[in-house]
Design a protein around this motif. Sequence first.
Motif, PDB file in Angstrom:
ATOM      1  N   ILE A 182       0.847  -1.270   0.143  1.00  0.00           N
ATOM      2  CA  ILE A 182       0.147   0.003   0.302  1.00  0.00           C
ATOM      3  C   ILE A 182       0.967   1.281  -0.112  1.00  0.00           C
ATOM      4  CG2 ILE A 182      -1.870   1.283   1.194  1.00  0.00           C
ATOM      5  CD1 ILE A 182      -2.592  -1.299   0.169  1.00  0.00           C
ATOM      6  N   THR A 183       0.886   2.120  -1.185  1.00  0.00           N
ATOM      7  CA  THR A 183       1.613   3.175  -1.283  1.00  0.00           C
ATOM      8  C   THR A 183       0.757   4.443  -1.372  1.00  0.00           C
ATOM      9  OG1 THR A 183       2.013   2.975  -3.807  1.00  0.00           O
ATOM     10  CG2 THR A 183       3.716   1.941  -2.350  1.00  0.00           C
ATOM     11  N   GLN A 184      -0.456   4.162  -1.481  1.00  0.00           N
ATOM     12  CA  GLN A 184      -1.296   5.411  -1.863  1.00  0.00           C
ATOM     13  C   GLN A 184      -1.607   6.535  -0.677  1.00  0.00           C
ATOM     14  OE1 GLN A 184      -2.140   2.159  -2.222  1.00  0.00           O
ATOM     15  NE2 GLN A 184      -2.996   1.867  -4.452  1.00  0.00           N
ATOM     16  N   PRO A 185      -1.889   7.586  -0.831  1.00  0.00           N
ATOM     17  CA  PRO A 185      -2.325   8.523   0.342  1.00  0.00           C
ATOM     18  C   PRO A 185      -3.368   7.845   1.343  1.00  0.00           C
ATOM     19  CG  PRO A 185      -2.123   9.828  -1.658  1.00  0.00           C
ATOM     20  CD  PRO A 185      -2.000   8.254  -2.160  1.00  0.00           C
ATOM     21  N   LEU A 186      -3.372   7.852   2.481  1.00  0.00           N
ATOM     22  CA  LEU A 186      -4.483   7.141   3.430  1.00  0.00           C
ATOM     23  C   LEU A 186      -4.886   8.356   4.439  1.00  0.00           C
ATOM     24  CD1 LEU A 186      -5.862   4.910   4.513  1.00  0.00           C
ATOM     25  CD2 LEU A 186      -3.749   4.529   6.025  1.00  0.00           C
ATOM     26  N   LEU A 187      -6.111   8.538   4.469  1.00  0.00           N
ATOM     27  CA  LEU A 187      -6.746   9.083   5.753  1.00  0.00           C
ATOM     28  C   LEU A 187      -7.614   8.061   6.437  1.00  0.00           C
ATOM     29  CD1 LEU A 187      -7.626  11.575   7.291  1.00  0.00           C
ATOM     30  CD2 LEU A 187      -9.435  12.018   5.522  1.00  0.00           C
ATOM     31  N   LEU A 188      -6.935   7.938   7.633  1.00  0.00           N
ATOM     32  CA  LEU A 188      -7.792   6.945   8.630  1.00  0.00           C
ATOM     33  C   LEU A 188      -8.480   7.612   9.837  1.00  0.00           C
ATOM     34  CD1 LEU A 188      -7.951   3.978   9.880  1.00  0.00           C
ATOM     35  CD2 LEU A 188      -5.711   4.467  10.950  1.00  0.00           C
ATOM     36  N   PHE A 189      -9.703   7.151   9.763  1.00  0.00           N
ATOM     37  CA  PHE A 189     -10.597   7.684  10.799  1.00  0.00           C
ATOM     38  C   PHE A 189     -10.916   6.503  11.849  1.00  0.00           C
ATOM     39  CE2 PHE A 189     -12.235  10.604   7.534  1.00  0.00           C
ATOM     40  CZ  PHE A 189     -11.824  11.703   8.307  1.00  0.00           C
ATOM     41  N   SER A 210       3.344   1.061   3.254  1.00  0.00           N
ATOM     42  CA  SER A 210       4.442   1.934   2.626  1.00  0.00           C
ATOM     43  C   SER A 210       4.134   3.385   2.377  1.00  0.00           C
ATOM     44  CB  SER A 210       5.014   1.067   1.329  1.00  0.00           C
ATOM     45  OG  SER A 210       5.375  -0.064   1.891  1.00  0.00           O
ATOM     46  N   SER A 211       2.737   3.881   2.761  1.00  0.00           N
ATOM     47  CA  SER A 211       2.395   5.162   2.135  1.00  0.00           C
ATOM     48  C   SER A 211       3.062   6.207   2.928  1.00  0.00           C
ATOM     49  CB  SER A 211       0.898   5.527   2.400  1.00  0.00           C
ATOM     50  OG  SER A 211       0.184   4.417   1.870  1.00  0.00           O
ATOM     51  N   THR A 212       3.513   7.284   2.283  1.00  0.00           N
ATOM     52  CA  THR A 212       4.234   8.468   3.044  1.00  0.00           C
ATOM     53  C   THR A 212       3.036   9.492   3.265  1.00  0.00           C
ATOM     54  OG1 THR A 212       4.811   9.300   0.819  1.00  0.00           O
ATOM     55  CG2 THR A 212       6.531   8.020   2.047  1.00  0.00           C
ATOM     56  N   ASP A 213       1.968   9.510   2.674  1.00  0.00           N
ATOM     57  CA  ASP A 213       1.011  10.629   2.721  1.00  0.00           C
ATOM     58  C   ASP A 213      -0.138   9.896   3.680  1.00  0.00           C
ATOM     59  OD1 ASP A 213      -0.988  12.342   2.838  1.00  0.00           O
ATOM     60  OD2 ASP A 213      -0.963  12.837   0.417  1.00  0.00           O
ATOM     61  N   VAL A 214       0.097   9.962   5.050  1.00  0.00           N
ATOM     62  CA  VAL A 214      -0.934   9.229   6.035  1.00  0.00           C
ATOM     63  C   VAL A 214      -1.272  10.188   7.170  1.00  0.00           C
ATOM     64  CG1 VAL A 214      -0.983   7.290   7.612  1.00  0.00           C
ATOM     65  CG2 VAL A 214       0.349   7.310   5.469  1.00  0.00           C
ATOM     66  N   GLU A 215      -2.611  10.372   7.386  1.00  0.00           N
ATOM     67  CA  GLU A 215      -3.281  10.912   8.555  1.00  0.00           C
ATOM     68  C   GLU A 215      -4.125  10.026   9.036  1.00  0.00           C
ATOM     69  OE1 GLU A 215      -5.511  15.215   9.563  1.00  0.00           O
ATOM     70  OE2 GLU A 215      -4.987  14.675   7.494  1.00  0.00           O
ATOM     71  N   GLU A 216      -4.247  10.000  10.495  1.00  0.00           N
ATOM     72  CA  GLU A 216      -4.833   9.458  11.484  1.00  0.00           C
ATOM     73  C   GLU A 216      -5.879  10.523  12.260  1.00  0.00           C
ATOM     74  OE1 GLU A 216      -5.409   5.939  14.868  1.00  0.00           O
ATOM     75  OE2 GLU A 216      -3.727   7.226  14.661  1.00  0.00           O
ATOM     76  N   ARG A 217      -7.076  10.394  11.980  1.00  0.00           N
ATOM     77  CA  ARG A 217      -7.910  11.224  13.106  1.00  0.00           C
ATOM     78  C   ARG A 217      -8.831  10.422  13.824  1.00  0.00           C
ATOM     79  NH1 ARG A 217     -10.214  15.767   8.525  1.00  0.00           N
ATOM     80  NH2 ARG A 217      -8.085  16.145   7.506  1.00  0.00           N
TER      81      ARG A 217
END
Length: 252
Positions: A182-189, A210-217
């Motif tokens: 997994i390399t795609q941008p990820l937004l995790l809620f 492996s994603s580098t654009d990652v955010e957890e909320r």
Amino acid sequence: MPLMPGAEPYRHHGGPVGVLVCHGFTGSPFSMRPWAEAAAAQGLSVSLPLLPGHGTHWRDLNMTRWPDWYATLEREFELLSKECEQVFLFGLSMGGALSLHLAARHGAAVSGLVLVNPLVKMPGQAHRALPVVRHLVPSLPGIANDVAKPGVDEGGYTRNPLHAAHSMAQFTKVVQAELPQITQPLLLFRSPQDHVVTPGSGALLLSRISSTDVEERLLERSFHVATLDHDAETIFEGSLDFVRRLAPGAKG
């Protein structure tokens, strides 16, 4: 077997940016319809399929396995990809796991993922007994309606079909092995008060991708089915901002 009210698939033809939305195990499009409609209202093309065995009776789900659920999602992805320049994946619970599997298989064709309480790791130890128990009893009490907001019914099954649950448990192992792809941008809620998926799922996901654009909320006011809970608007608005940031063709 007739469909349960609200379990119908949902499709909307909008602009050149598409969103494929996936519901969870024993649930239906009912739990994701408000999210799908919010995306459609902003000009996005949207597909929200009904996974095989869902939306009718739990016995129907016991006749299906994870490749059946995934095949439906992949078919919808291919159709949406023909219509759109970019496609994003929105998934809840097992729908999140299916979205991760699709992202691992299709790589750059997936522009990004927004996952809500995704199931990556089976909770507890009870699932270890499924290989035997599923041959003794067909189902156990269901997991539906883990919602903090009063009066909400997600329209899920009241029973948990064990043959299908065993297949889902096997599928989580497939997804875990694919996480580094997994390399795609990820937004995790993620809901800290989730009585279906434990924090270990989110932690495992974030530690292996492996994603580098990652955010957890964190969704502090919601339980597992957060798409119908107090923080639903936070999910809708955050996911649309995520898509707009990554897709110049997105309206709104």
